[in-house]
Design a protein around this motif. Sequence first.
Motif, PDB file in Angstrom:
ATOM      1  N   HIS A 287     -38.069  21.715 -11.475  1.00  7.51           N
ATOM      2  CA  HIS A 287     -37.043  22.281 -12.336  1.00  7.51           C
ATOM      3  C   HIS A 287     -36.157  22.975 -11.637  1.00  7.51           C
ATOM      4  O   HIS A 287     -34.952  23.106 -11.970  1.00  7.51           O
ATOM      5  CB  HIS A 287     -37.941  23.375 -13.216  1.00  7.51           C
ATOM      6  CG  HIS A 287     -37.234  24.161 -14.162  1.00  7.51           C
ATOM      7  ND1 HIS A 287     -37.301  24.117 -15.465  1.00  7.51           N
ATOM      8  CD2 HIS A 287     -36.192  25.131 -14.063  1.00  7.51           C
ATOM      9  CE1 HIS A 287     -36.326  24.673 -16.162  1.00  7.51           C
ATOM     10  NE2 HIS A 287     -35.720  25.500 -15.379  1.00  7.51           N
ATOM     11  N   THR A 320     -41.644  17.566 -16.208  1.00  9.02           N
ATOM     12  CA  THR A 320     -40.650  18.416 -15.830  1.00  9.02           C
ATOM     13  C   THR A 320     -39.107  17.775 -16.052  1.00  9.02           C
ATOM     14  O   THR A 320     -38.147  17.988 -16.633  1.00  9.02           O
ATOM     15  CB  THR A 320     -40.612  19.380 -14.599  1.00  9.02           C
ATOM     16  OG1 THR A 320     -41.977  19.896 -14.680  1.00  9.02           O
ATOM     17  CG2 THR A 320     -39.492  20.092 -14.488  1.00  9.02           C
ATOM     18  N   ASN A 326     -42.009  24.216 -18.634  1.00  7.46           N
ATOM     19  CA  ASN A 326     -42.881  24.448 -17.382  1.00  7.46           C
ATOM     20  C   ASN A 326     -44.156  25.357 -17.661  1.00  7.46           C
ATOM     21  O   ASN A 326     -44.321  26.328 -18.248  1.00  7.46           O
ATOM     22  CB  ASN A 326     -42.179  25.337 -16.058  1.00  7.46           C
ATOM     23  CG  ASN A 326     -41.235  24.377 -15.322  1.00  7.46           C
ATOM     24  OD1 ASN A 326     -41.282  23.242 -15.544  1.00  7.46           O
ATOM     25  ND2 ASN A 326     -40.695  25.021 -14.158  1.00  7.46           N
ATOM     26  N   CYS A 594     -37.543  28.378 -16.027  1.00 11.61           N
ATOM     27  CA  CYS A 594     -38.688  28.069 -15.332  1.00 11.61           C
ATOM     28  C   CYS A 594     -39.644  29.105 -15.360  1.00 11.61           C
ATOM     29  O   CYS A 594     -40.889  28.781 -15.122  1.00 11.61           O
ATOM     30  CB  CYS A 594     -38.210  28.047 -13.654  1.00 11.61           C
ATOM     31  SG  CYS A 594     -37.686  29.584 -12.803  1.00 11.61           S
TER      32      CYS A 594
END
Length: 663
Positions: A287, A320, A326, A594
């Motif tokens: 990410h 991802t 996430n 994230c």
Amino acid sequence: MGTALIYDEEMTSYKLLWDDPECEVEVPERLTVSYEALVRSGLADHCVSIPVREATEEEILLIHSEEYLEKVKKTPHMSVQELKDFALQFNAVYFHPNSYHCAKLAVGAALQLVDHVLMGKVRNGMALVRPPGHHSMRDAACGFCTFNNVAIAAQYAKQKYGLKRVLIVDWDIHHGQGVQYCFEDDPSVLYFSWHRYEHSIFWPHLPESDYDAVGKDKGVGFNINVPWNKVGMTNSDFLSVFCHVLLPVAYEFCPELVLVSAGYDSGIGDPEGEMCATPDIFAHLTHLLMNLAGGKVCAVLEGGYNLTSLSQSVCQTVQTLLGDPNPRPENLRSPCQSALESIHCVRWAHRRYWSCLGHAADLSSFQISTKPSGSPKEAGESTWKDKVAVVWPEPVKRVAPPVRTAALLSDEAVCPEGCKRLATSDKLDPRVAGKLRENFLEGEGDSEALSALSGLITLTEKMEKDEILNGLAVVRDITMATACVVQHVTMAPNNRVLVVCVGDGEAPSNITEDRKALVVRIGSRETKQSKCKNDIPVCLKKGCADVSGVIQAVFGLLLPLGYEFDPSLVLLVRMPGSEVSDGVWQQLTGLLQCLAQGHVLVLIQECEKSCVSPTACSLLGEPAPPLGQLQAPLPQDVEDMERLRRKLLADWTLLQTTAADTG
Ligand code: Q9C
Ligand code: ZN
């Protein structure tokens, strides 16, 4: 724009034909379990499947010598004994009659991936290949590698597409010395590698794997080695290196393409790496790279020898890349002393070459170990079979909520494409309405304000229930809206909100008292000593218009704080007169996803509503546009941020960037 997945069963059709303990971990099942896990989880179905091809000789010669190619070309006709003798010329390799064919497919797979990404047919992707590539050199096979897949891909991208800057991130647990040798004098390829080193006790025992190998001639500064001098490194150690070394440099460099030497022997249970990072960490590493180069990320498999760890980590990476939210980062704690030493050393070694590291602390007054410490392992004490016997919980399933992005807008505003419009006048629990009146609207309040706040509450509740992933709201009174959301969300016992205020409006006060909210304000206003530890003002002389300053603050302060705080919701607040450019704003919006399993709520003050559509794009998972190569941040700002960082160190361990102080 999709995610490419490149795999061909053909690459499982070679294996070790004799006894060699050094090579026995490199098995065909590495590919089959990874691919089967992608199929079983349904991820493969969401990818665009792209066929492999054989690389041409011309392509292999982009990196390798003709003599070496000619030698490898002979291997399909060799007897087992001849293959064995041939392999003995090299370090930790074996050959099989089908190795050469597979090696050409592995290179071709990497090139197919680069072609599809650079031609805009897909956004990003992963190639599952054998043999791996990063140890192989111009003239030599090494460490299970025949041709240097990723190095060839980088050179190919430069040549065929005229790229000026390529970033290679090598998260395999071994040093890709082959890649380093290819590009050490080339400033157009920035090579980053972390690797188990143990002060050169660990294979391949090279002095040039240490942090002081920074590149040569024109390429000085473009080779970044982070040696791990102990085993057992954790998620926190990995994230610290990303925040405090790789990401600031990568943003300053501004690559046009990101290649990942995606080895999973850095994950838990791997007999080679002996590290402790869990599979979900690869979701975060991925990410954090996905807003570079306009999202053009190509991951190419390298190592990874614990089949369970490998397949789980591959799934985390691909999921991802596909844009799914996430997982919450797991078991973050303080980075270990040895990792901090490595971070300190590499920042110091690169301080001259990267302005984002210009302030890195000197080494002299710190304790830096130079020798392996701890008891030497007794021979035969633990075999690779013991090492892979480690157990860890299976990563939790990551399910994307049915609605990705919701928008709360005034009636006349157009809803950005792809967002679900929420009505502001949703019916509201009368008790909540009463509370809102009482706390925010001074008595009766106007009904419009009440329905706006109630819309916000509804939105946050839907996010909490995982019915909606993220959202944006344009509000009239941003201070009140922020306070209202924070208060509502933090009522629930386990909730925490990270509030990121961009610009200089009046940030709500008294929302951090119970420490369930952490407020980071990035603006230009000098603030007096903040009253509360959880209210953190980051002051930039030129405010949020200063791209380098904001980026420095994001990686040096905001992300480490965010990871350690581990919020259940991120509230990104756009204050009036924020002066932040769309590009920086989109980076912030993209990167913050994230955290909190992607639950980001963006509040936009009405007068800033021109950012609604870029915000929506980022929330919908569109990569942010590149910011260009960054200038040095203002020295005064750097100094102020450093002072702030040091002040916060007592409470936030992920802010550490140095080894233990001897003073
Ligand atoms: N006894 C990759 O992960 N191990 N290659 C040597 C010394 C060789 C690893 C151990 C490891 C090669 C792509
Ligand atoms: Zn490896």
